[in-house]
Design a protein around this motif. Structure first.
Motif, PDB file in Angstrom:
ATOM      1  N   VAL A 174     109.930  70.268 115.825  1.00 50.66           N
ATOM      2  CA  VAL A 174     109.092  70.528 114.645  1.00 50.66           C
ATOM      3  C   VAL A 174     107.614  70.571 115.040  1.00 50.66           C
ATOM      4  CG1 VAL A 174     108.346  69.569 112.428  1.00 50.66           C
ATOM      5  CG2 VAL A 174     110.770  69.541 113.052  1.00 50.66           C
ATOM      6  N   LYS A 177     106.882  73.998 116.357  1.00 46.91           N
ATOM      7  CA  LYS A 177     106.964  74.984 115.278  1.00 46.91           C
ATOM      8  C   LYS A 177     105.726  74.912 114.381  1.00 46.91           C
ATOM      9  CE  LYS A 177     112.015  75.287 114.956  1.00 46.91           C
ATOM     10  NZ  LYS A 177     113.199  75.067 114.086  1.00 46.91           N
ATOM     11  N   THR A 178     105.271  73.696 114.112  1.00 44.66           N
ATOM     12  CA  THR A 178     104.080  73.533 113.286  1.00 44.66           C
ATOM     13  C   THR A 178     102.847  74.073 114.005  1.00 44.66           C
ATOM     14  OG1 THR A 178     105.061  71.550 112.308  1.00 44.66           O
ATOM     15  CG2 THR A 178     102.707  71.872 111.983  1.00 44.66           C
ATOM     16  N   LEU A 200     109.725  74.974 107.423  1.00 42.91           N
ATOM     17  CA  LEU A 200     109.505  73.582 107.817  1.00 42.91           C
ATOM     18  C   LEU A 200     109.530  72.657 106.610  1.00 42.91           C
ATOM     19  CD1 LEU A 200     106.664  74.227 110.419  1.00 42.91           C
ATOM     20  CD2 LEU A 200     108.928  73.286 110.953  1.00 42.91           C
ATOM     21  N   ASN A 207     106.189  67.002 105.286  1.00 45.02           N
ATOM     22  CA  ASN A 207     105.624  67.321 106.598  1.00 45.02           C
ATOM     23  C   ASN A 207     104.142  67.648 106.439  1.00 45.02           C
ATOM     24  OD1 ASN A 207     104.757  68.671 108.964  1.00 45.02           O
ATOM     25  ND2 ASN A 207     106.820  69.372 109.422  1.00 45.02           N
ATOM     26  N   ALA A 210     102.737  70.718 108.349  1.00 51.54           N
ATOM     27  CA  ALA A 210     103.142  72.005 107.772  1.00 51.54           C
ATOM     28  C   ALA A 210     102.376  72.282 106.485  1.00 51.54           C
ATOM     29  CB  ALA A 210     104.641  72.015 107.514  1.00 51.54           C
TER      30      ALA A 210
END
Length: 223
Positions: A174, A177-178, A200, A207, A210
């Motif tokens: 994650v 990805k963020t 996300l 998150n 995100a």
């Protein structure tokens, strides 16, 4: 995860003193869990490994197997709890260290992963999985250095290339990805950034990173 986590057929820690009947019951649940795992029914496998743990909570391999199934479900937080328990019960349980290392890799902590791969190599110097995955960790460290270098230079296209390389090594991470979402915003690829942020947030509505990246997207679009 791209690769299946192999379910080992290990004996329980010899320090377990559970009654023999409980051990037999636990072993039966483990075998059923292994069958479910091989059929890719990871939720069922988790439930069965939990039954095994309840019957014999001193067996390291039961926690190790449940950790493997949780990893296949993408639940690295609980997988890490189980892998940590497995190596606390049995300090020579290499599968537990491998899974702990993998979890930390998926959390975006490759340096910490390396310390656990080194534990494996201290026990099994020729362990091929540890040797291969420790190299992945070193790759990620180098890739992230390039991400930051190009980001600071304002070359967001190159930074995106390198964050994709990180995701190639740790596709469920994650954190990476963020970071990709933030870079997409800075590269003014707003539609892609919003899609990734929404994905996300569907998995974790709290998150914060995100949410921040999505706010960045709205901000830059309004400029």
């Amino acid at each position: 995860m791209d690769e299946a986590v192999e379910v080992e057929k290990m004996e329980c820690d010899s320090t377990s003193h559970e009654p023999e009947d409980s051990e037999k019951t636990a072993e039966g649940f483990k075998q059923q869990g292994n069958l479910a795992y091989k059929e890719n029914d990871y939720k069922k496998a988790c439930a069965l490994y939990t039954r095994a743990i309840e019957a014999d909570p001193k067996c390291a391999s039961y926690y190790g197997n449940r950790s493997a199934a949780l990893m296949m479900l993408g639940d690295y937080r609980h997988a890490l709890e189980d892998s940590t328990t497995s190596t606390r019960l049995n300090e020579n349980f290499t599968k537990g260290y491998l899974r702990t290392a993998k979890c930390h890799m998926m959390f975006g902590n490759p340096q910490l992963s390396i310390t656990f791969y080194e534990k494996v190599l201290n026990l099994q110097p020729k362990n091929q999985q540890a040797l291969a995955e420790i190299m992945q960790c070193h790759n990620i460290i180098n890739f992230m250095a390039n991400v930051e270098k190009y980001c600071h230079a304002g070359d967001f296209r190159s930074a995106l290339f390198w964050i994709e390389r990180c995701l190639g090594e740790a596709p469920d991470c994650v954190k990476y990805k963020t970071r990709k979402a933030e870079l997409l915003v800075l590269a003014r690829r707003f539609d892609e950034a919003q899609i990734l942020c929404n994905e996300l947030l569907m998995k974790d509505k709290n998150n914060a990173d995100a949410l921040y990246a999505r706010a960045m997207c709205f901000y830059y679009q309004d400029i």
